[in-house]
Scaffold this motif. Structure first.
Motif, short mmCIF file in Angstrom:
data_model
loop_
_atom_site.label_atom_id
_atom_site.label_comp_id
_atom_site.label_asym_id
_atom_site.label_seq_id
_atom_site.Cartn_x
_atom_site.Cartn_y
_atom_site.Cartn_z
N THR A 199 0.84 -1.20 0.00
CA THR A 199 0.00 0.00 0.00
C THR A 199 0.88 1.25 0.00
OG1 THR A 199 -0.15 0.45 2.37
CG2 THR A 199 -1.57 -1.30 1.52
N ASP A 200 0.24 2.37 -0.38
CA ASP A 200 0.94 3.64 -0.21
C ASP A 200 0.75 4.10 1.23
OD1 ASP A 200 -1.60 4.67 -0.02
OD2 ASP A 200 -1.63 5.49 -2.06
N ARG A 253 -1.20 6.18 2.41
CA ARG A 253 -2.62 6.36 2.79
C ARG A 253 -3.37 5.04 2.88
NH1 ARG A 253 -4.92 9.97 -1.66
NH2 ARG A 253 -3.62 8.56 -2.88
N ARG A 293 -3.76 2.83 0.32
CA ARG A 293 -4.36 2.36 -0.92
C ARG A 293 -3.48 1.28 -1.52
NH1 ARG A 293 -8.75 4.62 -2.53
NH2 ARG A 293 -9.43 6.60 -1.63
N ARG A 326 -1.38 -0.83 -3.86
CA ARG A 326 -0.58 -0.57 -5.05
C ARG A 326 -0.15 -1.86 -5.74
NH1 ARG A 326 4.23 3.04 -3.14
NH2 ARG A 326 4.89 2.47 -5.26
N GLY A 377 -5.61 0.12 -6.26
CA GLY A 377 -6.21 1.43 -6.06
C GLY A 377 -7.28 1.46 -4.98
N ALA A 378 -7.74 0.29 -4.54
CA ALA A 378 -8.76 0.24 -3.49
C ALA A 378 -8.11 0.44 -2.13
CB ALA A 378 -9.49 -1.09 -3.53
N PRO A 379 -8.85 0.99 -1.16
CA PRO A 379 -8.29 1.13 0.19
C PRO A 379 -8.18 -0.24 0.87
CG PRO A 379 -10.59 1.77 0.20
CD PRO A 379 -10.24 1.52 -1.25
N THR A 432 -8.75 6.82 7.00
CA THR A 432 -7.31 6.94 6.71
C THR A 432 -6.53 6.02 7.64
OG1 THR A 432 -7.61 9.24 6.08
CG2 THR A 432 -5.36 8.52 6.59
#
Length: 563
Positions: free
Chosen positions: A25-26, A28, A30, A32, A51-53, A69
């Motif tokens: 994830t990044d 935030r 999300r 990747r 791209g999904a959380p 978040t």
């Protein structure tokens, strides 16, 4: 550039080969990147996840998320159990670890979320938990889960100002089923009772097996009173109806003790203790009855516990003694036997009557050592008495049903006789009439074994249990003692003591000797002699006396009869 590309390819290969779910994830949160194991675990296509959380795959709300978040930096390095939600909505329990990650391409920070499926681990844990909290035979909750349930019930009842009842059911004489028919029959009986209890209780109530033949019911939202009493009386009819197991029809009875929250206790331990005390009151009242806990029972129970402890000490330090009551042959007037009577003079409690400490010995597991002491001491006493008296006598010793179970007691009898130097034919074993009513095969075997070595079998207090004389034909019985309550009814020479007459006639017809106990008057003695009673004992002749006094008493009785 080639080196970097090669490094990325190696990383991709490793990521694809790892059997664990790996999600990148990044900062935030999300997604990747995902590996094939994550796709297999979650059931999504890769493009559905990218791209999904990360929250999209969470099966429960993460405490570490705020306003959607992720604050993954706060949980970096965590290795904890979590739950993912698959694409089809099913849940996947996982062990998850979060590791900080800096992307070598962009230089942006992110996180590596590694997880693996722990479904089998949780299933194994649940199986272990079930074994710990449930009875292996009936699958009912055991005492551990019962206490947990009571703790929750107490919280709920306190919050709602409601009441509930805790009822303890103990099957009467269950051990006799195991001893005489086998544990497999006992297990089947327990299963039937468990099924009946589940059918009788409501869906919100709890039925638990506290151990052995004890069941506990927690009846919610119910108030004590006549209606509850009627329900429990019906329970004793429905649940304790006769049971047929492998061709045996078992007549089941149970003793029931009950407590109510909040009047009888405010915690699980107290409620269970008070229910147990009430149940033992039910047993003391004759069994197969219901008793609700009352405060006075605690003091009585504590008194029995104290008496049991004192009796155990009395056995160890030698506070017990024996008295011997002579038995007279009505035809000759001679002393032909003696009955050994146990006495307890406590330095703290004073004289304790046998009708107080014998039941305590039965309940407290002391009756076998007590009975063994009486047997050995009485045999030694008989040897001394007849040596001084100069004539042989018979010795009657009372025996508890517990002593007749197994072969150990037969060996104890043989050893006591040999050690005292007396003949087995001089020993009379007195059993209770209740044993006849139970009709136990193992008891018959023991009595047959005793007779085979020459011991005489006597039924004590006959008539008090209202058993049929037909029972005598099914047991190896040599002698019966008419209960003193029937002898006391003989008050005049013209008294019509029909029960006494019937016992004497029928026992003689079966070839048995008849003894009348509790004889106190000349009228009673004359009546019994005229009806052909064989032997008598009672205060008319002598109370129980110490061994060193008995020869003098016997000589005095003989002189009295001769004169």
């Amino acid at each position: 550039m080639k080196t970097r590309a090669k490094g990325l390819a190696v990383r991709r290969t490793i990521l694809d080969a790892v059997p664990f779910s790996v999600i990148v994830t990044d900062v935030r949160g999300r997604i990747r990147d995902v590996n094939p194991a994550a796709i297999d675990l979650l059931g999504y296509d890769a493009d559905e996840l990218l791209g999904a959380p990360l929250t999209a795959i969470d099966g429960i709300e993460r405490a570490r998320y705020h306003d959607g978040t992720p604050v993954l930096v706060e949980v970096t390095g965590d290795d904890a159990e979590w739950v993912y939600r698959r694409r089809d909505g099913t849940l996947a329990p996982v062990q998850e670890s979060v590791v900080p990650l800096e992307d070598t391409e962009t230089g942006e920070p992110g996180f590596l979320v590694v997880a693996y499926d722990i479904t089998h681990r949780l299933e194994a844990r649940q199986r272990v938990e079930h074994l710990v909290t449930h009875d292996s035979l009936t699958n009912l909750p055991n005492r551990t889960l019962l206490v947990r349930h009571l703790e929750r019930a107490l919280e709920r009842a306190s919050a709602e100002d409601s009441q509930f009842a805790l009822v303890l059911l103990d099957l009467d004489h269950f051990k006799r089923v195991n001893d005489s028919l086998g544990h497999h029959i006992g297990d089947e009986l327990i299963l039937v009772v468990a099924e009946r209890l589940l059918a009788w209780t409501r869906s919100g109530d709890l039925v638990a097996r506290a151990g052995g033949d004890e069941f506990v019911m927690v009846l919610h939202d119910i108030r004590p009173g006549p209606e509850l009493d009627r329900r429990l009386e019906q329970l004793m009819v429905d649940v304790l109806a006769p049971v047929i197991v492998h061709g045996y029809e078992l007549v089941v009875t149970g003793s029931v003790g009950g407590t109510c929250f909040p009047v009888d206790g405010a915690d699980p331990v107290t409620l269970l203790k008070h229910a147990d005390i009430a149940m033992y009151q039910a047993k003391g009242a004759g069994r197969n009855v219901l008793r609700w806990f009352e405060p006075w029972m605690v003091e009585e129970n504590d008194g029995r516990l104290a008496l049991s402890a004192a009796l155990r000490q009395a056995l160890e330090v030698g506070e017990l003694s024996l008295a011997y009551q002579p038995q007279i042959d009505l035809a000759t007037g001679e002393v032909v036997g003696i009955e050994a009577l146990v006495r307890w003079m406590s330095p703290v409690l004073g004289p304790v009557p046998p009708d107080q400490f014998i039941p305590v010995a039965e309940d407290g597991g002391l009756i076998v050592p007590l009975g063994g002491w009486v047997l050995r001491t009485a045999c030694q006493g008989l040897a001394r008495i007849q040596e001084e008296l100069g004539q042989p006598l018979r010795l009657a010793v009372n025996v508890s049903p517990r002593q007749l179970r197994g072969s150990a007691w037969l060996e104890e009898v043989a050893a006591a006789v040999v050690a005292a130097g007396i003949e087995p034919s001089q020993l009379e074993v007195e059993i209770t009439e209740g044993l006849l009513l139970e009709d136990r095969g193992d008891v018959v075997d023991m009595l047959d074994a005793l007779r085979s070595i020459g011991v005489t079998i006597v039924v004590d207090d006959f008539g008090r249990g209202y058993s049929s004389l037909a029972y005598l034909t099914r047991f190896p019985i040599d002698k019966i003692k008419i209960d003193r309550s029937f002898i006391q009814e003989i008050t005049r020479a013209d008294t019509d003591a029909a029960i006494v007459d019937a016992i004497i006639v029928m026992a003689h017809a079966l070839g048995m000797t008849v003894v009348a106990e509790g004889v106190e008057t000349e009228v009673q003695e004359r009546y019994l002699r005229e009806r052909g009673c064989d032997e008598v004992q009672g205060y008319r002749y002598s109370p129980g006396v110490p061994a060193d006094t008995l020869p003098m008493v016997a000589r005095a009785l003989s002189r009295q009869q001769s004169s």
